[in-house]
Design a protein around this motif. Structure first.
Motif, PDB file in Angstrom:
ATOM      1  N   UNK A 176       0.817  -1.210   0.000  1.00  0.00           N
ATOM      2  CA  UNK A 176       0.000   0.000   0.000  1.00  0.00           C
ATOM      3  C   UNK A 176       0.847   1.255   0.000  1.00  0.00           C
ATOM      4  N   UNK A 177       2.069   1.172  -0.556  1.00  0.00           N
ATOM      5  CA  UNK A 177       3.022   2.272  -0.531  1.00  0.00           C
ATOM      6  C   UNK A 177       2.830   3.167  -1.753  1.00  0.00           C
ATOM      7  N   UNK A 178       2.803   4.479  -1.554  1.00  0.00           N
ATOM      8  CA  UNK A 178       2.659   5.418  -2.668  1.00  0.00           C
ATOM      9  C   UNK A 178       3.922   6.225  -2.937  1.00  0.00           C
ATOM     10  N   UNK A 179       4.916   6.137  -2.064  1.00  0.00           N
ATOM     11  CA  UNK A 179       6.177   6.842  -2.275  1.00  0.00           C
ATOM     12  C   UNK A 179       7.048   5.994  -3.201  1.00  0.00           C
ATOM     13  N   UNK A 180       7.278   6.484  -4.399  1.00  0.00           N
ATOM     14  CA  UNK A 180       7.978   5.699  -5.414  1.00  0.00           C
ATOM     15  C   UNK A 180       9.410   5.386  -4.978  1.00  0.00           C
ATOM     16  N   UNK A 181      10.083   6.329  -4.351  1.00  0.00           N
ATOM     17  CA  UNK A 181      11.471   6.085  -3.936  1.00  0.00           C
ATOM     18  C   UNK A 181      11.534   5.002  -2.869  1.00  0.00           C
ATOM     19  N   UNK A 182      10.580   5.015  -1.939  1.00  0.00           N
ATOM     20  CA  UNK A 182      10.506   3.946  -0.944  1.00  0.00           C
ATOM     21  C   UNK A 182      10.262   2.614  -1.645  1.00  0.00           C
ATOM     22  N   UNK A 183       9.401   2.630  -2.662  1.00  0.00           N
ATOM     23  CA  UNK A 183       9.121   1.411  -3.411  1.00  0.00           C
ATOM     24  C   UNK A 183      10.347   0.861  -4.105  1.00  0.00           C
ATOM     25  N   UNK A 184      11.180   1.750  -4.664  1.00  0.00           N
ATOM     26  CA  UNK A 184      12.418   1.303  -5.319  1.00  0.00           C
ATOM     27  C   UNK A 184      13.350   0.657  -4.302  1.00  0.00           C
ATOM     28  N   UNK A 185      13.508   1.280  -3.146  1.00  0.00           N
ATOM     29  CA  UNK A 185      14.389   0.720  -2.116  1.00  0.00           C
ATOM     30  C   UNK A 185      13.881  -0.628  -1.620  1.00  0.00           C
ATOM     31  N   UNK A 186      12.571  -0.782  -1.503  1.00  0.00           N
ATOM     32  CA  UNK A 186      12.000  -2.071  -1.122  1.00  0.00           C
ATOM     33  C   UNK A 186      12.298  -3.127  -2.191  1.00  0.00           C
ATOM     34  N   UNK A 187      12.194  -2.718  -3.433  1.00  0.00           N
ATOM     35  CA  UNK A 187      12.462  -3.648  -4.540  1.00  0.00           C
ATOM     36  C   UNK A 187      13.927  -4.080  -4.525  1.00  0.00           C
ATOM     37  N   UNK A 188      14.833  -3.126  -4.312  1.00  0.00           N
ATOM     38  CA  UNK A 188      16.258  -3.459  -4.267  1.00  0.00           C
ATOM     39  C   UNK A 188      16.556  -4.439  -3.139  1.00  0.00           C
ATOM     40  N   UNK A 189      15.927  -4.217  -1.989  1.00  0.00           N
ATOM     41  CA  UNK A 189      16.156  -5.109  -0.849  1.00  0.00           C
ATOM     42  C   UNK A 189      15.632  -6.510  -1.135  1.00  0.00           C
ATOM     43  N   UNK A 190      14.465  -6.588  -1.780  1.00  0.00           N
ATOM     44  CA  UNK A 190      13.885  -7.898  -2.099  1.00  0.00           C
ATOM     45  C   UNK A 190      14.712  -8.634  -3.141  1.00  0.00           C
ATOM     46  N   UNK A 191      15.181  -7.892  -4.142  1.00  0.00           N
ATOM     47  CA  UNK A 191      15.940  -8.501  -5.229  1.00  0.00           C
ATOM     48  C   UNK A 191      17.373  -8.820  -4.841  1.00  0.00           C
ATOM     49  N   UNK A 192      17.842  -8.244  -3.727  1.00  0.00           N
ATOM     50  CA  UNK A 192      19.245  -8.408  -3.350  1.00  0.00           C
ATOM     51  C   UNK A 192      19.677  -9.863  -3.282  1.00  0.00           C
TER      52      UNK A 192
END
Length: 369
Positions: free
Chosen positions: A265-281
């Motif tokens: 439910x996140x709307x902050x795109x930069x937060x979303x990118x950081x979450x994606x990087x952490x998941x993909x790490x």
């Protein structure tokens, strides 16, 4: 209920414009360039194929990327499958209708008609087989063929590539009234070698086009679908557009980021990118694990935008404890990274990590060289 994966943008007008170009220059293929994951294959499947059918063409698709060792045989296989689909209908009733009758009863007796005359076997040499298959397919379909070759630069990378390319050009020219073709490529360097190198078999043969990426219409679909899942929450279009440019206009990659944001439910795109990087790490670390220390270091150098063959870079690489870092050694590492598609070369641009978000991950999470 629709999902993010169901969202699609169709481009029939672009498909029709490509077919018009093919009609205007018989025998000359179109070669569309775009980086990987821009949407070329989706366009071939969902836009160009139906437009070709409406244009009274028989579309045949061959993915050469997955058959790098024998791309010409992959083309022949695609033609053979299309020929089988025409000659061996899928329904049982249709198959029975195609089955020749060998005996006819005549008042208690029977007459054996024998086997129907058969065409001679197809040539076994791939170059000759290509020409024979095209004509048999055109005869069976009773209409011209549109041959769509995905990642066509693979032909030039295969053993005996020049011979295969020369054979393809010869067939395209010889059968120009019956065969049209569209090529795609994700390597500007590879396409340049095929179509822009003097003396090459395909020199100036194809019309080179830059395949246009999807625009705001796709971003708006993501925004609207996000809003339908999370009433009252708005995914900012401008921030999404900036991310889209940042990741090289790759719709599938953008969708993956937005799907992760939607799960939280996140709307902050930069937060979303950081979450994606952490998941993909974890996935990326597993991908990089087989690389030796020197190749990983060269990859990090490229991710940081440093000149991999620069003097200062060579000095840093030489401090890894893997021996002197020579120009030849770095070039060999780059060649290995190119072969496994971790980096790519673009015209008038330095070599770069193919996945922009992997490059960000490397810059943020890999130690100094």
């Amino acid at each position: 209920m629709a999902t993010f994966d169901d969202l699609q943008v169709r481009r029939p007008e672009l498909a029709r414009s490509y077919l018009a170009l093919l009609d205007a220059q018989p025998g000359r293929p179109l070669a569309m360039f775009a980086a990987r994951r821009i949407g070329k294959t989706h366009f071939l499947d969902h836009d160009l194929t139906p437009a070709a059918v409406q244009h009274h063409l028989l579309p045949v698709y061959a993915d050469l990327w997955n058959h790098k060792a024998s791309p010409l045989e992959a083309i022949n296989h695609a033609l053979e499958e299309a020929l089988d689909d025409l000659n061996v209908p899928k329904s049982r009733v249709a198959r029975l209708g195609k089955t020749p009758v060998k005996k006819i009863g005549l008042i208690g007796a029977s007459l054996d008609l024998g086997d129907a005359p058969a065409r001679r076997a197809l040539p076994t040499v791939p170059q000759l087989r290509l020409d024979a298959l095209v004509m048999r397919l055109v005869d069976a379909a009773e209409r011209p063929v549109l041959l769509m070759l995905d990642e066509v630069q693979t032909l030039g990378d295969a053993e005996g590539g020049d011979s295969a390319i020369a054979a393809l050009r010869a067939v395209l020219h010889k059968r120009r009234d019956a065969l049209k073709s569209v090529f795609t490529g994700s390597s500007q360097e590879g396409l340049a070698r095929m179509f822009s190198t003097a003396g090459a078999p395909m020199y100036q043969f194809a019309q080179l086009l830059d395949f246009p990426p999807l625009g705001d219409e796709y971003l708006q679909l993501l925004v609207d679908h996000f809003g339908s899942i999370h009433p009252g929450k708005i995914l900012p279009l401008e921030a999404l557009r900036k991310l889209y440019v940042r990741i090289g206009h790759k719709p599938g990659l953008l969708k993956d980021v937005v799907k992760g944001m939607s799960a939280e439910g996140e709307t902050d795109v930069e937060v979303g990118v950081n979450q994606f990087l952490a998941t993909q790490g974890t996935i990326w670390n597993a991908l990089l694990q087989p690389l030796d220390a020197f190749d990983r270091a060269v990859l990090v150098v490229i991710a940081r935008g440093l000149p991999p063959l620069g003097r200062e870079t060579l000095e840093q690489l030489g401090q890894l404890g893997t021996g002197p870092a020579t120009v030849a050694k770095v070039r060999s590492a780059i060649d290995r990274l190119l072969r496994i598609n971790l980096v790519s070369r673009m015209a008038n641009a330095p070599i770069a990590v193919d996945d922009p978000l992997l490059a960000e991950y490397l810059r943020k999470h890999q130690g100094p060289v």
